[in-house]
Design a protein around this motif. Structure first.
Motif, PDB file in Angstrom:
ATOM      1  N   LEU A 158      30.517  39.689  42.811  1.00 26.30           N
ATOM      2  CA  LEU A 158      31.600  39.394  42.117  1.00 26.30           C
ATOM      3  C   LEU A 158      31.533  37.927  41.373  1.00 26.30           C
ATOM      4  CD1 LEU A 158      34.392  40.202  41.595  1.00 26.30           C
ATOM      5  CD2 LEU A 158      35.289  38.778  43.498  1.00 26.30           C
ATOM      6  N   TYR A 159      31.807  37.890  40.231  1.00 25.69           N
ATOM      7  CA  TYR A 159      31.587  36.771  39.290  1.00 25.69           C
ATOM      8  C   TYR A 159      32.909  36.465  38.378  1.00 25.69           C
ATOM      9  CZ  TYR A 159      26.585  36.340  40.120  1.00 25.69           C
ATOM     10  OH  TYR A 159      25.458  36.051  40.523  1.00 25.69           O
ATOM     11  N   ALA A 160      33.867  37.424  38.561  1.00 27.02           N
ATOM     12  CA  ALA A 160      35.184  37.365  37.790  1.00 27.02           C
ATOM     13  C   ALA A 160      36.121  38.251  38.412  1.00 27.02           C
ATOM     14  CB  ALA A 160      34.730  37.468  36.313  1.00 27.02           C
ATOM     15  N   VAL A 161      37.385  37.769  38.045  1.00 25.16           N
ATOM     16  CA  VAL A 161      38.410  38.756  38.632  1.00 25.16           C
ATOM     17  C   VAL A 161      39.311  39.189  37.371  1.00 25.16           C
ATOM     18  CG1 VAL A 161      40.598  38.449  40.013  1.00 25.16           C
ATOM     19  CG2 VAL A 161      38.621  37.580  40.815  1.00 25.16           C
ATOM     20  N   PRO A 162      39.644  40.389  37.448  1.00 23.61           N
ATOM     21  CA  PRO A 162      40.247  41.069  36.344  1.00 23.61           C
ATOM     22  C   PRO A 162      41.776  40.598  36.447  1.00 23.61           C
ATOM     23  CG  PRO A 162      39.744  42.738  38.153  1.00 23.61           C
ATOM     24  CD  PRO A 162      39.270  41.365  38.642  1.00 23.61           C
ATOM     25  N   VAL A 163      42.259  40.194  35.433  1.00 28.93           N
ATOM     26  CA  VAL A 163      43.862  39.573  35.311  1.00 28.93           C
ATOM     27  C   VAL A 163      44.741  40.506  34.250  1.00 28.93           C
ATOM     28  CG1 VAL A 163      45.199  37.780  34.691  1.00 28.93           C
ATOM     29  CG2 VAL A 163      43.197  37.122  35.762  1.00 28.93           C
ATOM     30  N   THR A 164      43.985  41.162  33.434  1.00 24.45           N
ATOM     31  CA  THR A 164      44.580  42.085  32.400  1.00 24.45           C
ATOM     32  C   THR A 164      43.613  42.937  32.251  1.00 24.45           C
ATOM     33  OG1 THR A 164      43.826  40.915  30.320  1.00 24.45           O
ATOM     34  CG2 THR A 164      46.021  40.405  31.224  1.00 24.45           C
ATOM     35  N   SER A 165      44.038  44.208  31.883  1.00 26.98           N
ATOM     36  CA  SER A 165      43.166  45.400  31.593  1.00 26.98           C
ATOM     37  C   SER A 165      43.578  45.879  30.152  1.00 26.98           C
ATOM     38  CB  SER A 165      43.205  46.290  32.610  1.00 26.98           C
ATOM     39  OG  SER A 165      42.338  47.572  32.297  1.00 26.98           O
ATOM     40  N   ASP A 166      42.882  46.963  29.896  1.00 24.76           N
ATOM     41  CA  ASP A 166      43.224  47.245  28.372  1.00 24.76           C
ATOM     42  C   ASP A 166      42.784  48.719  28.220  1.00 24.76           C
ATOM     43  OD1 ASP A 166      44.852  46.086  26.649  1.00 24.76           O
ATOM     44  OD2 ASP A 166      43.536  44.701  25.767  1.00 24.76           O
ATOM     45  N   GLY A 167      43.696  49.361  27.626  1.00 25.13           N
ATOM     46  CA  GLY A 167      43.084  50.996  26.964  1.00 25.13           C
ATOM     47  C   GLY A 167      43.700  51.109  25.818  1.00 25.13           C
ATOM     48  N   GLY A 168      42.759  51.765  24.929  1.00 24.40           N
ATOM     49  CA  GLY A 168      43.477  51.922  23.433  1.00 24.40           C
ATOM     50  C   GLY A 168      44.515  52.770  23.510  1.00 24.40           C
ATOM     51  N   LEU A 169      45.451  52.581  22.693  1.00 24.12           N
ATOM     52  CA  LEU A 169      46.629  53.746  22.610  1.00 24.12           C
ATOM     53  C   LEU A 169      46.809  54.066  21.162  1.00 24.12           C
ATOM     54  CD1 LEU A 169      49.252  51.887  24.938  1.00 24.12           C
ATOM     55  CD2 LEU A 169      47.959  53.892  25.540  1.00 24.12           C
ATOM     56  N   LEU A 170      47.333  55.300  20.935  1.00 22.73           N
ATOM     57  CA  LEU A 170      47.823  55.711  19.663  1.00 22.73           C
ATOM     58  C   LEU A 170      49.388  55.559  19.486  1.00 22.73           C
ATOM     59  CD1 LEU A 170      46.642  57.085  17.058  1.00 22.73           C
ATOM     60  CD2 LEU A 170      47.708  59.271  17.835  1.00 22.73           C
ATOM     61  N   TYR A 171      49.553  54.487  18.755  1.00 16.94           N
ATOM     62  CA  TYR A 171      50.858  54.059  18.075  1.00 16.94           C
ATOM     63  C   TYR A 171      51.350  55.204  16.952  1.00 16.94           C
ATOM     64  CZ  TYR A 171      50.921  49.789  21.009  1.00 16.94           C
ATOM     65  OH  TYR A 171      50.860  49.064  22.387  1.00 16.94           O
ATOM     66  N   TYR A 172      52.490  55.558  16.908  1.00  9.95           N
ATOM     67  CA  TYR A 172      52.734  56.224  15.955  1.00  9.95           C
ATOM     68  C   TYR A 172      54.371  56.396  15.618  1.00  9.95           C
ATOM     69  CZ  TYR A 172      54.489  59.791  19.431  1.00  9.95           C
ATOM     70  OH  TYR A 172      55.264  60.285  20.533  1.00  9.95           O
ATOM     71  N   ARG A 173      54.749  56.585  14.447  1.00 11.89           N
ATOM     72  CA  ARG A 173      56.036  56.644  14.123  1.00 11.89           C
ATOM     73  C   ARG A 173      56.746  57.878  14.661  1.00 11.89           C
ATOM     74  NH1 ARG A 173      57.578  53.352   9.607  1.00 11.89           N
ATOM     75  NH2 ARG A 173      59.655  54.364  10.023  1.00 11.89           N
ATOM     76  N   LYS A 174      57.378  57.852  15.515  1.00  9.85           N
ATOM     77  CA  LYS A 174      58.205  59.067  16.296  1.00  9.85           C
ATOM     78  C   LYS A 174      59.066  59.582  15.417  1.00  9.85           C
ATOM     79  CE  LYS A 174      60.097  60.437  20.713  1.00  9.85           C
ATOM     80  NZ  LYS A 174      61.445  61.339  19.885  1.00  9.85           N
TER      81      LYS A 174
END
Length: 422
Positions: free
Chosen positions: A136-152
């Protein structure tokens, strides 16, 4: 996520990139004021988080050293600081793909897992991004996943559904663009400027077509029909104007602003956009009019690139014990929940995705968790900077019509093979 992607050919003491000779000791000693090197805070909430720490630790205050908005420039400044063995930075906010490079060059210290007992409560894929050679060299604080934003609002009016495939997205665009209120709107944009975001978008296109950039065996594999299908999808988007020509200059913020200004029907971006696009202070023209869905792919739902940020301790800082406590504080469930509430950034605590209050406030949490769970990492190699630069060059040349997609991928295969075998 393949741990085999880690480049084992380079020794941990490599001076790849001009590495320093910092200590790799797990003895985290020294208390007092520290600094936190991080990219530009586009969320506006970092000060609140750091102020909470400083209020509780008046003798160990944290000073934020804000770096540029561009991830590439952040990395360059952190490396320059490490190569000079400067103690100007204590805690580093690292993109998840930088762990191998910073650990192999001993620019950050190994972290004793027993000092971070809550790791098993985090999403496993995020914890893996903080490891190099199983340490272990770093601790995850935020993650991220790509999302599709759309005009509902516009999809509903056109009688279209959120797309699961690229063809469905094209069909939905045609329906919506036939509406009077959609006149002049472009179909889609992601991040296509020649920087790290292009590596992400290229990787997602390839993965979403069934291909890989680097295989389970740790070898590059981009000269394939699947990779060609993914890159061609993006190229054709620019050729057909479904992707506006201006998008070749888009990083995250340029694309976000275009979406918020009502210029895009669909937009690929990270979770942080949700809070900003939903603001009702007049800064967003689409507040209450958009929703999110998983990324589309060639034959079904697409595959996100795993993003996020990890906190690591500089090998050259004096107050490593304080730095470790600050990381524990910022990665705690309480701090992560407070951050989600203010910024909509993806947490790494698994339980927060099941939090009823957060689910009510952020309906995107369910598709986001699915995005992160199925996400693929970028190549975990020591020479990541060179690898990413090669990917950006090949993809950019194809998107700007300087190179045919097939030739761009053939050349990229050759370049990556030389980088990943060194």
């Amino acid at each position: 996520m393949s741990v085999s992607m880690v480049l084992l050919a380079s020794a941990c003491g490599s001076d790849d990139g001009g590495g320093g000779s910092g200590s790799d000791s797990t003895a985290l000693e020294g208390r007092g004021p520290i600094t936190f090197a991080t990219g530009k805070d586009t969320s506006g909430n970092l000060k609140n988080q750091v102020d909470a720490w400083n209020a509780e630790h008046p003798d160990e205050k944290v000073e934020v050293k804000e770096l540029p908005e561009s991830a590439d420039q952040q990395r360059a400044q952190m490396i320059q600081n490490a190569q000079s063995k400067s103690d100007a930075y204590s805690v580093l906010n690292l993109d998840v793909v930088w762990t191998a490079e910073f650990a192999a060059n001993r620019w950050v210290v190994e972290l004793p897992p027993d000092q971070f007992p809550d790791l098993d409560k985090l999403i496993p894929a995020t914890v893996d991004t903080g490891k190099y050679r199983d340490k272990l060299y770093a601790v995850p604080v935020t993650s991220d996943g790509g999302l599709l934003y759309y005009r509902k609002d516009l999809l509903d009016k056109a009688g279209a559904q959120p797309p699961k495939t690229w063809d469905e997205m094209t069909a939905a665009c045609l329906k919506v663009q036939a509406l009077p209120e959609a006149k002049g709107m472009s179909c889609y944009a992601g991040q296509f400027e020649k920087y790290e975001g292009l590596t992400v978008n290229f990787s997602e296109a390839v993965n979403s077509a069934g291909g890989v950039v680097v295989g389970e065996d740790g070898k590059p594999n981009v000269d394939t029909p699947e990779a060609l299908a993914g890159l061609t999808q993006l190229v054709n988007g620019f050729k057909s104007k479904a992707i506006p020509s201006a998008a070749i200059t888009y990083k995250e913020e340029e694309g976000r602003r275009a979406f918020q200004e009502g210029k895009l029907l669909f937009h690929r971006n990270w979770p942080y956009v949700y809070a900003l696009a939903g603001k009702t202070d007049g800064s967003s023209k689409i507040a209450g009019k958009f929703a999110v869905a998983p990324l589309p792919g060639k034959d079904g739902p697409g595959v996100s690139t795993l993003g996020g940020h990890n906190y690591a301790i500089s090998a050259f800082t004096k107050n490593k014990a304080t730095a470790a406590d600050f990381i524990k504080f910022m990665s705690s469930e309480e701090r992560q929940k407070a951050n989600v509430e203010k910024t909509s950034q993806a947490p790494t605590w698994a339980a927060l995705y099941e939090d009823a209050d957060l689910q009510k406030q952020f309906p995107y949490l369910a598709p986001l968790k699915a995005s992160i769970d199925s996400a693929k990492s970028r190549p975990k190699v020591v020479k990541y900077g060179d690898v990413s630069t090669a990917i950006q060059e090949a993809a950019y040349n194809a998107l700007t019509m300087k190179s045919e997609p097939k030739k761009a991928l053939t050349d990229l295969q050759t370049k990556l093979s030389s980088l990943i075998t060194q």
